[in-house]
Design a protein around this motif. Structure first.
Motif, PDB file in Angstrom:
ATOM      1  N   GLU A  52      73.973 110.191 119.730  1.00  0.00           N
ATOM      2  CA  GLU A  52      74.297 109.683 118.407  1.00  0.00           C
ATOM      3  C   GLU A  52      73.158 109.915 117.414  1.00  0.00           C
ATOM      4  O   GLU A  52      73.396 110.197 116.243  1.00  0.00           O
ATOM      5  CB  GLU A  52      74.630 108.194 118.485  1.00  0.00           C
ATOM      6  N   ALA A  53      71.919 109.812 117.894  1.00  0.00           N
ATOM      7  CA  ALA A  53      70.772 109.979 116.999  1.00  0.00           C
ATOM      8  C   ALA A  53      70.459 111.442 116.739  1.00  0.00           C
ATOM      9  O   ALA A  53      69.725 111.765 115.780  1.00  0.00           O
ATOM     10  CB  ALA A  53      69.548 109.284 117.592  1.00  0.00           C
ATOM     11  N   GLN A  54      70.970 112.337 117.603  1.00  0.00           N
ATOM     12  CA  GLN A  54      70.695 113.771 117.496  1.00  0.00           C
ATOM     13  C   GLN A  54      69.197 114.059 117.536  1.00  0.00           C
ATOM     14  O   GLN A  54      68.686 114.972 116.868  1.00  0.00           O
ATOM     15  CB  GLN A  54      71.299 114.332 116.202  1.00  0.00           C
ATOM     16  N   MET A  55      68.481 113.259 118.326  1.00  0.00           N
ATOM     17  CA  MET A  55      67.044 113.424 118.486  1.00  0.00           C
ATOM     18  C   MET A  55      66.602 112.584 119.675  1.00  0.00           C
ATOM     19  O   MET A  55      67.376 111.802 120.218  1.00  0.00           O
ATOM     20  CB  MET A  55      66.301 112.944 117.219  1.00  0.00           C
ATOM     21  N   ILE A  56      65.342 112.783 120.095  1.00  0.00           N
ATOM     22  CA  ILE A  56      64.764 111.930 121.131  1.00  0.00           C
ATOM     23  C   ILE A  56      63.957 110.852 120.423  1.00  0.00           C
ATOM     24  O   ILE A  56      62.887 111.132 119.871  1.00  0.00           O
ATOM     25  CB  ILE A  56      63.881 112.747 122.093  1.00  0.00           C
ATOM     26  N   PRO A  57      64.441 109.619 120.409  1.00  0.00           N
ATOM     27  CA  PRO A  57      63.791 108.575 119.609  1.00  0.00           C
ATOM     28  C   PRO A  57      62.430 108.187 120.176  1.00  0.00           C
ATOM     29  O   PRO A  57      62.114 108.409 121.346  1.00  0.00           O
ATOM     30  CB  PRO A  57      64.771 107.401 119.692  1.00  0.00           C
ATOM     31  N   THR A  58      61.649 107.580 119.320  1.00  0.00           N
ATOM     32  CA  THR A  58      60.357 107.037 119.731  1.00  0.00           C
ATOM     33  C   THR A  58      60.499 105.528 119.929  1.00  0.00           C
ATOM     34  O   THR A  58      61.486 104.909 119.494  1.00  0.00           O
ATOM     35  CB  THR A  58      59.292 107.319 118.667  1.00  0.00           C
ATOM     36  N   VAL A  59      59.506 104.954 120.598  1.00  0.00           N
ATOM     37  CA  VAL A  59      59.528 103.518 120.862  1.00  0.00           C
ATOM     38  C   VAL A  59      59.512 102.750 119.540  1.00  0.00           C
ATOM     39  O   VAL A  59      58.715 103.035 118.647  1.00  0.00           O
ATOM     40  CB  VAL A  59      58.326 103.107 121.730  1.00  0.00           C
ATOM     41  N   GLY A  60      60.402 101.790 119.396  1.00  0.00           N
ATOM     42  CA  GLY A  60      60.487 100.975 118.192  1.00  0.00           C
ATOM     43  C   GLY A  60      61.583 101.390 117.239  1.00  0.00           C
ATOM     44  O   GLY A  60      61.936 100.615 116.338  1.00  0.00           O
ATOM     45  N   GLN A  61      62.124 102.584 117.407  1.00  0.00           N
ATOM     46  CA  GLN A  61      63.194 103.013 116.515  1.00  0.00           C
ATOM     47  C   GLN A  61      64.465 102.216 116.798  1.00  0.00           C
ATOM     48  O   GLN A  61      64.752 101.846 117.938  1.00  0.00           O
ATOM     49  CB  GLN A  61      63.479 104.505 116.679  1.00  0.00           C
ATOM     50  N   VAL A  62      65.216 101.959 115.731  1.00  0.00           N
ATOM     51  CA  VAL A  62      66.431 101.156 115.813  1.00  0.00           C
ATOM     52  C   VAL A  62      67.594 101.971 115.259  1.00  0.00           C
ATOM     53  O   VAL A  62      67.464 102.635 114.223  1.00  0.00           O
ATOM     54  CB  VAL A  62      66.281  99.837 115.028  1.00  0.00           C
ATOM     55  N   PHE A  63      68.725 101.923 115.950  1.00  0.00           N
ATOM     56  CA  PHE A  63      69.919 102.639 115.527  1.00  0.00           C
ATOM     57  C   PHE A  63      71.107 101.696 115.588  1.00  0.00           C
ATOM     58  O   PHE A  63      71.133 100.755 116.382  1.00  0.00           O
ATOM     59  CB  PHE A  63      70.192 103.851 116.431  1.00  0.00           C
ATOM     60  N   SER A  64      72.092 101.977 114.746  1.00  0.00           N
ATOM     61  CA  SER A  64      73.324 101.195 114.744  1.00  0.00           C
ATOM     62  C   SER A  64      74.502 102.154 114.760  1.00  0.00           C
ATOM     63  O   SER A  64      74.645 102.972 113.848  1.00  0.00           O
ATOM     64  CB  SER A  64      73.399 100.288 113.506  1.00  0.00           C
TER      65      SER A  64
END
Length: 435
Positions: A399-411
């Motif tokens: 869903e994010a179309q990326m590899i998230p970093t620690v602390g990132q928030v998605f809805s």
């Protein structure tokens, strides 16, 4: 109102009797249609197995629903139109021109109450019983009306084809599996079926639609034995492992040379050292490959239903999963497949297995990134989609179309996802809460 133009004589009462008979036939056709379409084929099959001829007849005529409905509607329309025509003629002869309106009102009331609502209500309440009772008669009517219904069917299909609608000869409105799943979901929403029972039944129904890839243990989490290690190291690793079967590789992890069972290993070592009074130094001559069995490889696209039957046929519980290039992707066991039906199976080596989802003080749920979406949905009764990803971490990355970093928030999908931990490119910890 016009004066009465004809006396109420014997012909009047004969006509009334014919109209009443036609209304009775209309009620029969209406009730039969509802009973045969609403009856459960599973219950009819159970009655047929007990010797019910009516249930067997009902099963036979409901195999072709289109022909059944066509025959019943043809008979129903014939008697309704004939009854309305006789009533109009009777009331016109008796009351003059005003008899047309009076016949319309009277016949509408009689047809609605006695030929539609009353028989259909009874048929809905007692659908299997009514279906078994009317089936022998309806089967005769279906046979008699077959030529006319066949012509009507050809005409209807021709008209539908003009609008681009294609109808298969043996098509069904609902597959049996989908019908069962829908009934179970409805029963759960109404409080009749418990969540655990629903999960077990739906899990068994879903086996043919799910593949080995979706539930396998990923290769990064597989515990393996290096055939080049010394016997003491191998024995210690096996004793400390929570698993009874371990893959054995040589030189590199992709080169699986066999599978060792803890019992076979201990039995072989016991014989190697010569029993309780033997020489422990003889253990140095032990070779792990002497007690391994050939590895069993399966494609990652194998349906779970097929794989379970293959496990049972081969009397095996353990398989290594490879992709189309033959590269190792993971492993799957019979227990993994059974857990899709009965839920998590725990033993003394899995004390924390029931804590796969933990609730934090702030009301969120902390989960491992490698947890499958299906397990999370079953644990919390959620409906996160698992079409594009198997794990919760995979869903976030997709869903994010990326590899998230620690602390990132998605809805997305009406849930809030917060990345709590990451190991390299892998998301290892997440906090989730419904929005």
């Amino acid at each position: 109102m016009d004066p009465i133009t004809a006396p109420i004589d014997g012909a009047f009462w004969i006509s009334c009797g014919i109209i009443a008979l036609l209304l009775l036939l209309s009620a029969f056709f209406s009730g039969s249609e509802t009973a045969l379409t609403a009856a459960s084929r599973g219950k009819l099959r159970a009655q047929a197995d007990k010797g019910s001829r009516g249930a067997r007849a009902a099963l036979k005529i409901t195999e072709d629903t289109e022909r059944l409905i066509g025959s019943v509607l043809l008979g129903n329309n014939l008697v309704n139109i004939l009854a309305a025509s006789l009533a109009t003629a009777l009331f016109t002869r008796t009351f003059g021109q005003s008899g047309v309106a009076l016949a319309t009102l009277v016949m509408t009331f009689l047809v609605l109450i006695f030929a539609e609502v009353l028989p259909k209500t009874y048929a809905i309440i007692n659908s299997e019983k009514a279906a078994a009772w009317v089936a022998p008669v309806i089967s005769v009517i279906v046979t008699v009306f077959a030529p006319v219904v066949g012509l009507v069917r050809m005409l209807v299909r021709g008209l539908l084809r003009l609008f681009g609608v294609q109808i298969e000869a043996d098509s069904q409105m609902l597959a049996v599996r989908e019908e069962i799943a829908g009934a179970i979901q409805l029963g759960h929403s109404e409080g009749v079926v418990e969540k655990e029972d629903r999960d077990r039944i739906l899990g068994a129904l879903d086996l043919s639609d799910r593949t080995v890839e979706e539930i396998m243990l990923h290769r990064s989490d597989i515990e393996m034995i290096n055939a080049n290690d010394d016997p003491e190291t191998i024995l210690k690793q096996c004793l400390q492992s929570a698993h009874t079967r371990l893959p054995v590789f040589r030189d590199e992890a992709e080169n699986i040379v066999g599978i060792v069972h803890a019992k076979d290993l201990l039995r072989a070592i016991y014989e190697q050292i010569g029993g309780p009074d033997g020489d422990a130094s003889a253990l140095k001559r032990f070779r792990i490959t002497d007690v391994t069995v050939p590895p069993y490889f399966v494609p990652e696209t194998t349906p779970l239903d097929d794989q379970m039957h293959e496990f049972l046929r081969l009397r095996s519980h353990f398989a290594l999963v490879v992709d189309e290039y033959g590269s190792l992707q993971g492993l799957i066991t019979l227990e993994d497949i059974l857990e899709e039906i009965v839920g998590e199976i725990t033993d003394e080596f899995d004390p924390d297995a029931d804590q796969i989802v933990t609730r934090t003080e702030d009301g969120q749920y902390q989960v491992d990134g490698a947890m499958t979406i299906r397990d999370l949905n079953r644990a919390k009764d959620w409906s996160l989609p698992d079409d594009e990803a198997n794990t919760v971490a995979g869903l976030v990355i997709h869903e994010a179309q990326m590899i998230p970093t620690v602390g990132q928030v998605f809805s997305f999908h009406n849930f809030r996802f917060e990345v709590m931990a990451r190991d390299g490119n892998r998301i290892t910890g997440l906090k989730i809460r419904p929005l």
